[in-house]
Design a protein around this motif. Structure first.
Motif, PDB file in Angstrom:
ATOM      1  N   UNK A   1     -53.840 -10.682 -36.085  1.00 25.24           N
ATOM      2  CA  UNK A   1     -55.020 -10.797 -35.238  1.00 25.24           C
ATOM      3  C   UNK A   1     -55.072 -12.214 -34.665  1.00 25.24           C
ATOM      4  N   UNK A   2     -55.174 -12.296 -33.339  1.00 26.78           N
ATOM      5  CA  UNK A   2     -55.044 -13.578 -32.663  1.00 26.78           C
ATOM      6  C   UNK A   2     -56.071 -13.692 -31.530  1.00 26.78           C
ATOM      7  N   UNK A   3     -56.197 -14.901 -31.025  1.00 21.54           N
ATOM      8  CA  UNK A   3     -56.842 -15.115 -29.736  1.00 21.54           C
ATOM      9  C   UNK A   3     -55.902 -15.995 -28.923  1.00 21.54           C
ATOM     10  N   UNK A   4     -56.056 -15.950 -27.602  1.00 20.05           N
ATOM     11  CA  UNK A   4     -55.037 -16.581 -26.761  1.00 20.05           C
ATOM     12  C   UNK A   4     -55.643 -17.182 -25.509  1.00 20.05           C
ATOM     13  N   UNK A   5     -55.074 -18.303 -25.098  1.00 17.29           N
ATOM     14  CA  UNK A   5     -55.368 -18.954 -23.823  1.00 17.29           C
ATOM     15  C   UNK A   5     -54.364 -18.441 -22.794  1.00 17.29           C
TER      16      UNK A   5
END
Length: 325
Positions: free
Chosen positions: A87-91
């Motif tokens: 589970x990630x978040x990204x620019x």
């Protein structure tokens, strides 16, 4: 896959849900991952792109959306330990308003402990913007005074918290008592209603601001310089108040002040990766400890992207607006 497309430029009605090709795992570069999107952040840059004023960098997705959270669906051959299911978040440089998006591995972050997957979409853009501008560029120091214009925005609410966590004093401008109360609750020390009070007078009373983070641009340029302390640093990251202004260099010289104008989207991937690495090292521990938290004003389904844009354009929000997929 479902995505929000821009068949033409214009008002919110041009945001068009459509079925587009899903990125193929076979087409990933070695340092890229495919993310199944849970949520996407809505930013003023998206509004500018919709109006035709802020195109994506060459070679990047034409779809709007500069940050997402989600789950890794596929990985390239050189992804530094990231794996399917993380589970990630990204620019991003674009493409976030969709069910799937490709992201460079240097621009992804783990979802912080204690933050749910949807809320994590509120973090990458504001954390990277604030850290790169307030700390890496303006070099804000403990005990200094930073003036944050638009304190109730997503960037503003993050800037207040990070500046306070660093030991700085924080002044904010906002246009309503409700927004100023929210800024105070986040730690702001000096509250300025720009509809009623002059931020230059408020800063003069404090000896000037050491750092100013400005999203307004031309309309505030002269007054920002007047509000700076000697050796103050003005960082301009937005143009909500126009792009052209006259500058009296003698006032800048008298204060030995600096003006920097920066953007995040168009930076080379290696620069973004360096910023993201700083964010993971310096901001993520604060988020995981609860000292800094993402502020989410509202969420909309992806198919209601037009309503999310209207919400942001109305400027009544406090914190971030998100799209859920």
């Amino acid at each position: 896959m479902l995505a929000i497309t821009l068949p033409e430029f214009g008002d919110e009605s041009v945001l068009t849900p459509a079925d587009v090709d899903t990125p193929s795992p076979a087409d990933l570069a070695g340092d890229e991952v495919l993310i199944r999107v849970a949520a996407a952040g809505v930013n003023r840059a998206d509004l500018m792109q919709r109006q035709g004023f802020y195109p994506p960098p060459p070679g990047e997705s034409e779809l709007p959306g500069l940050e997402v959270s989600g789950t890794i669906e596929a990985v390239g051959t050189d992804t530094l330990g990231w794996k399917v299911g993380d589970e990630v978040c990204a620019l991003l440089a674009g493409g976030g308003y969709a069910e799937y998006v490709v992201a460079p591995v240097g621009q992804i972050l783990p979802v912080p402990h204690g933050i749910d997957l949807v809320t994590a979409a509120a973090l990458p853009e504001v954390a990277s913007t604030v850290w790169s501008n307030v700390f890496l560029t303006a070099d804000l120091q403990p005990g200094e005074l930073v003036l944050v214009h638009g304190g109730g925005s997503g960037i503003g609410t993050m800037a207040i918290q990070l500046a306070k966590a660093s030991g700085a004093r924080v002044a904010v401008t906002a246009g309503s008592a409700e927004k100023l109360a929210a800024c105070k609750a986040l730690g702001a020390d000096i509250l300025i209603n720009y509809r009623e009070d002059d931020f230059v007078d408020a800063m003069d009373a404090e000896g000037g601001a050491n750092v100013i983070l400005d999203v307004v641009g031309a309309k505030y340029l002269e007054r920002n310089i007047a509000a700076l302390a000697p050796s103050g640093r003005l960082v301009v990251i937005g143009m909500q108040g126009g792009t052209r202004a006259e500058l009296d260099l003698s006032k800048l010289l008298a204060k030995r002040a600096q003006i920097t104008a920066t953007g995040l989207r168009s930076r080379p991937r290696e620069e973004k990766a360096a910023i993201v690495a700083h964010v993971r090292e310096n901001v993520w521990p604060l988020v995981e400890s609860g000292a800094v938290r993402p502020i989410v004003h509202a969420t909309y389904p992806l198919t209601r992207a037009a309503d999310a844009h209207r919400e942001l354009a109305a400027s009544q929000h406090i914190g971030k607006v998100l799209l859920t997929v």
